[in-house]
Design a protein around this motif. Structure first.
Motif, PDB file in Angstrom:
ATOM      1  N   GLN A   1      10.895  -1.757  -0.510  1.00 47.26           N
ATOM      2  CA  GLN A   1      10.924  -2.154   0.905  1.00 47.26           C
ATOM      3  C   GLN A   1       9.590  -1.861   1.584  1.00 47.26           C
ATOM      4  OE1 GLN A   1      14.553  -0.817   3.016  1.00 47.26           O
ATOM      5  NE2 GLN A   1      15.344  -0.333   0.989  1.00 47.26           N
ATOM      6  N   ILE A   2       9.006  -0.701   1.305  1.00 48.66           N
ATOM      7  CA  ILE A   2       7.706  -0.367   1.890  1.00 48.66           C
ATOM      8  C   ILE A   2       6.658  -1.384   1.442  1.00 48.66           C
ATOM      9  CG2 ILE A   2       5.844   1.334   1.889  1.00 48.66           C
ATOM     10  CD1 ILE A   2       8.036   3.500   1.686  1.00 48.66           C
ATOM     11  N   ALA A   3       6.694  -1.728   0.161  1.00 46.68           N
ATOM     12  CA  ALA A   3       5.755  -2.729  -0.347  1.00 46.68           C
ATOM     13  C   ALA A   3       5.963  -4.073   0.354  1.00 46.68           C
ATOM     14  CB  ALA A   3       5.920  -2.882  -1.857  1.00 46.68           C
TER      15      ALA A   3
ATOM     16  N   GLU B   1       4.489  -3.903   3.907  1.00 46.57           N
ATOM     17  CA  GLU B   1       3.036  -3.990   3.891  1.00 46.57           C
ATOM     18  C   GLU B   1       2.574  -5.399   3.541  1.00 46.57           C
ATOM     19  OE1 GLU B   1      -0.695  -1.309   2.368  1.00 46.57           O
ATOM     20  OE2 GLU B   1       1.033  -1.474   1.011  1.00 46.57           O
ATOM     21  N   ARG B   2       3.196  -6.011   2.554  1.00 43.53           N
ATOM     22  CA  ARG B   2       2.796  -7.354   2.127  1.00 43.53           C
ATOM     23  C   ARG B   2       3.031  -8.367   3.244  1.00 43.53           C
ATOM     24  NH1 ARG B   2       6.325  -9.416  -2.590  1.00 43.53           N
ATOM     25  NH2 ARG B   2       5.155  -7.835  -3.727  1.00 43.53           N
ATOM     26  N   ALA B   3       4.223  -8.340   3.832  1.00 39.73           N
ATOM     27  CA  ALA B   3       4.532  -9.302   4.894  1.00 39.73           C
ATOM     28  C   ALA B   3       3.672  -9.044   6.124  1.00 39.73           C
ATOM     29  CB  ALA B   3       6.013  -9.228   5.253  1.00 39.73           C
ATOM     30  N   GLY B   4       3.446  -7.769   6.451  1.00 36.00           N
ATOM     31  CA  GLY B   4       2.622  -7.452   7.607  1.00 36.00           C
ATOM     32  C   GLY B   4       1.197  -7.951   7.464  1.00 36.00           C
ATOM     33  N   LYS B   5       0.613  -7.771   6.299  1.00 31.91           N
ATOM     34  CA  LYS B   5      -0.742  -8.280   6.058  1.00 31.91           C
ATOM     35  C   LYS B   5      -0.772  -9.808   6.120  1.00 31.91           C
ATOM     36  CE  LYS B   5      -2.540  -4.397   3.352  1.00 31.91           C
ATOM     37  NZ  LYS B   5      -3.057  -3.935   2.029  1.00 31.91           N
TER      38      LYS B   5
ATOM     39  N   ILE C   1      11.039  -7.324   6.409  1.00 35.07           N
ATOM     40  CA  ILE C   1      11.313  -6.853   5.050  1.00 35.07           C
ATOM     41  C   ILE C   1      11.755  -8.011   4.166  1.00 35.07           C
ATOM     42  CG2 ILE C   1      12.839  -5.403   3.644  1.00 35.07           C
ATOM     43  CD1 ILE C   1      12.772  -3.309   5.832  1.00 35.07           C
ATOM     44  N   MET C   2      12.643  -8.843   4.674  1.00 41.30           N
ATOM     45  CA  MET C   2      13.100  -9.985   3.879  1.00 41.30           C
ATOM     46  C   MET C   2      11.959 -10.937   3.573  1.00 41.30           C
ATOM     47  SD  MET C   2      15.439 -11.537   2.239  1.00 41.30           S
ATOM     48  CE  MET C   2      16.987 -10.780   2.716  1.00 41.30           C
ATOM     49  N   LEU C   3      11.065 -11.152   4.537  1.00 45.14           N
ATOM     50  CA  LEU C   3       9.909 -12.000   4.277  1.00 45.14           C
ATOM     51  C   LEU C   3       9.091 -11.442   3.123  1.00 45.14           C
ATOM     52  CD1 LEU C   3       7.825 -14.212   4.866  1.00 45.14           C
ATOM     53  CD2 LEU C   3       6.890 -12.743   6.669  1.00 45.14           C
ATOM     54  N   GLY C   4       8.817 -10.139   3.144  1.00 40.74           N
ATOM     55  CA  GLY C   4       8.044  -9.538   2.066  1.00 40.74           C
ATOM     56  C   GLY C   4       8.724  -9.648   0.721  1.00 40.74           C
ATOM     57  N   LEU C   5      10.048  -9.484   0.703  1.00 39.89           N
ATOM     58  CA  LEU C   5      10.791  -9.589  -0.556  1.00 39.89           C
ATOM     59  C   LEU C   5      10.807 -11.021  -1.076  1.00 39.89           C
ATOM     60  CD1 LEU C   5      13.846  -7.289   0.291  1.00 39.89           C
ATOM     61  CD2 LEU C   5      11.966  -6.749  -1.276  1.00 39.89           C
ATOM     62  N   THR C   6      11.031 -11.982  -0.195  1.00 41.57           N
ATOM     63  CA  THR C   6      11.162 -13.372  -0.647  1.00 41.57           C
ATOM     64  C   THR C   6       9.826 -13.974  -1.064  1.00 41.57           C
ATOM     65  OG1 THR C   6      11.020 -14.165   1.648  1.00 41.57           O
ATOM     66  CG2 THR C   6      13.214 -13.838   0.736  1.00 41.57           C
TER      67      THR C   6
ATOM     68  N   ASP D   1      11.648  -7.376  14.029  1.00 41.78           N
ATOM     69  CA  ASP D   1      12.451  -7.477  12.808  1.00 41.78           C
ATOM     70  C   ASP D   1      13.892  -7.640  13.248  1.00 41.78           C
ATOM     71  OD1 ASP D   1      13.940  -7.188  10.459  1.00 41.78           O
ATOM     72  OD2 ASP D   1      12.361  -6.011   9.536  1.00 41.78           O
ATOM     73  N   ALA D   2      14.464  -8.802  12.936  1.00 39.96           N
ATOM     74  CA  ALA D   2      15.663  -9.268  13.614  1.00 39.96           C
ATOM     75  C   ALA D   2      16.987  -8.720  13.099  1.00 39.96           C
ATOM     76  CB  ALA D   2      15.711 -10.794  13.560  1.00 39.96           C
ATOM     77  N   ALA D   3      17.011  -7.940  12.054  1.00 40.30           N
ATOM     78  CA  ALA D   3      18.307  -7.397  11.595  1.00 40.30           C
ATOM     79  C   ALA D   3      18.038  -6.262  10.622  1.00 40.30           C
ATOM     80  CB  ALA D   3      19.165  -8.475  10.947  1.00 40.30           C
ATOM     81  N   VAL D   4      17.472  -5.170  11.129  1.00 45.39           N
ATOM     82  CA  VAL D   4      17.185  -4.028  10.271  1.00 45.39           C
ATOM     83  C   VAL D   4      18.508  -3.442   9.780  1.00 45.39           C
ATOM     84  CG1 VAL D   4      16.133  -1.747  10.153  1.00 45.39           C
ATOM     85  CG2 VAL D   4      15.043  -3.559  11.502  1.00 45.39           C
TER      86      VAL D   4
END
Length: 547
Positions: free
Chosen positions: A209-211, A214-218, A75-80, A230-233
């Protein structure tokens, strides 16, 4: 090969397909219902072909099991990915960093936050952390938070500090650091003190967060990474992250398989709520599963906050007594570990310095004596500066190191600068761990490091940093061993080695196809000129490289 009466739904052929270290290579693989049906020669696999079988010609390319990043923050990867990229390959100088912040400020309404991440003071031309005044010069009308690559240190500008009501007399929180030099705040906040800044920021919504998921996963799929931890949900937005993950999975927006590690730190823990809901270790499916509980015991070596038994070399503050940051007292840590262990959770706790590692081993040992479980597989995340006696204790107790070899590539020279060669060069001893039987995986800790697999593979094979420094060549792995770390051992770290990580009948059909043969290519070519051609998850093509 294994066949039976099934007709393959997909056949990959005409390639070099690496099935695993023990299994070796084959020409073709057949897939049925998201699983590996059989492996063998092209002729053998075409015997399983039916009228509806999708056939993919690999054109001689190299394929392997999908990669598994053993520790990152999805999640943090996708946000950053929306933040200012302050990594050294993008902004190598203070002037270029200031220019990037200034450009973002011009696009951002005054008074709104500007977030940046990725700098490493050792790689900056100034050779030190930026000062708050230098951030002020770039964005005087915005609160700015510049996060070091490791995530354990951040620099705030004057506006952000003023908004938080912090001055030279503000008490430093336990387990934290607010740097002052000659009675002046430099803007540097480390470990728990960073929360004084982050508490001003609004939590991302579930939709955001969902976005991000999805962004980081792709993004991971584009590199051949099909599974991650995911190291600290809970670290970003508490229990709403649990909701976001399940909604993402329901709505087809979870691109990669995720092993969730729940944040268990005091005052921020989501464990009690998860436990009450039945979300304990092992619950879930092959797409989304509850893994372990995470506690932070120290910081990062490059940021001088990893807890060491001997002091760091003096830095800009000229201190010769800095041994890093101990976040939790022994008694509190041991009680937390005992509680979580008793609740049925595996633990995966952050410990980098040898003092933190020793503290954690003791806590694990006591919990395992009180309630034995030889297959709990408690983990030490990172485990960078472990010692030979600690390794023997870990073996005896069934405790596993979970390293990220990208740290050697990105931060090895930083370790030398803060610890000296004698202590830094043998860090993250992959060969030693492997030979002892620990089955260590690898990963990126992204967004600490970029999730690119190429530096990771390169460093496991060569032990070279980005500058070319060799960090103890005795710890090198062969290319096949490095790939095993990224696949089979990554699965082992999640107790999933019977489900994924190899291309054998019955295991998940998660496959990555690369532009080079990762077993025979020159390491420099792997690092600089390799890409993922195609990614398959669950027997479906989910990524193709644009020609």
């Amino acid at each position: 090969m294994a066949s039976g009466d099934c007709t393959a739904e997909m056949i990959l052929h005409n390639g070099t397909i690496w099935c695993g270290l023990q299994e070796g290579e084959c020409q073709a693989v057949a897939i049925w219902q998201g699983r590996i049906l059989a492996t063998g020669t092209d002729a053998q696999m075409f015997a399983l072909r039916g009228p509806q079988t999708q056939v993919i010609d690999l054109q001689g390319r190299f394929a392997s099991p999908g990669l598994n990043d053993d520790h990152l923050h999805l999640i943090m990867l996708g946000l950053t990915m929306d933040w200012v990229d302050a990594s050294p390959d993008v902004v190598p100088t203070l002037a270029s960093l200031q220019a990037a912040l200034r450009a973002r400020a011009e696009q951002t309404p005054k008074g709104e936050w500007i977030m940046a991440r990725g700098y490493d003071q050792v790689k900056l031309d100034i050779g030190r952390h930026p000062d708050r005044s230098e951030l002020d010069a770039a964005a005087p009308d915005h609160p700015v938070l510049l996060v070091r690559a490791c995530g354990h240190v951040a620099i705030a500008n004057s506006r952000a500090i003023a908004n938080a009501g912090i001055d030279v007399n503000t008490p430093v929180p336990s387990g934290g650091l607010i740097e002052q030099i000659n009675g002046r705040l430099t803007g540097l906040f480390a470990e728990t003190a960073q929360d004084m800044m982050r508490s001003q920021l609004p939590d991302p919504t579930v939709e955001q967060q969902i976005a991000a998921i999805e962004r980081a996963g792709k993004h991971l799929l584009s590199m051949g990474i099909t599974s991650c931890m995911d190291a600290a949900v809970g670290m970003v937005a508490g229990m709403s992250e649990i909701r976001a993950y399940h909604l993402a999975k329901r709505d087809g927006k979870l691109p990669v398989r995720v092993w969730q590690v729940l944040l268990g730190d005091p005052d921020r823990s989501v464990v009690a709520e998860c436990h009450a809901a039945g979300l304990v270790s092992g619950v879930g499916d092959d797409w989304l599963r509850v893994g372990a509980v995470k506690l932070f015991l120290d910081g990062s070596a490059g940021g001088r906050t990893a807890w060491m038994s001997a002091p760091y070399l003096p830095g800009s503050d000229q201190r010769n007594d800095n041994i890093g940051v101990q976040i939790l007292p022994d008694e509190q840590l041991e009680q937390l570990v005992s509680d979580y262990h008793g609740m049925g959770y595996q633990l995966a706790c952050h410990a980098i310095g040898d003092a933190a590692i020793g503290q954690l081993i003791t806590a694990y040992e006591k919990a395992l004596v009180a309630m034995p479980d030889p297959e709990r597989r408690h983990r030490i995340e990172h485990c960078g500066f472990s010692t030979a006696p600690q390794h023997q204790r870990m073996l005896a107790a069934g405790i596993y190191p979970v390293p990220q070899q990208a740290f050697i590539y990105d931060f090895g020279d930083s370790y030398i600068s803060v610890l000296g060669e004698e202590r830094a060069l043998p860090s993250y001893p992959m060969r030693t761990w492997r030979d002892l039987g620990f089955k260590p995986g690898t990963g990126s800790d992204s967004p600490v490091c970029k999730p690119l697999p190429w530096p990771n593979l390169y460093t496991m094979i060569t032990r070279k940093t980005w500058k070319g420094t060799v960090m103890d060549a005795r710890e090198c792995l062969t290319p096949a061993e490095a790939l095993q770390a990224y696949t089979e051992y990554g699965a082992f770290s999640q107790k999933a080695e019977a489900v994924k990580g190899r291309l054998i009948p019955g295991q998940l059909a998660d496959i990555a196809v690369f532009s080079r043969n990762l077993l025979t290519a020159d390491p420099e070519d792997i690092l600089h000129d390799t890409h993922c051609v195609m990614t398959i998850v669950d027997g479906h093509v989910v990524y193709r490289h644009a020609a």
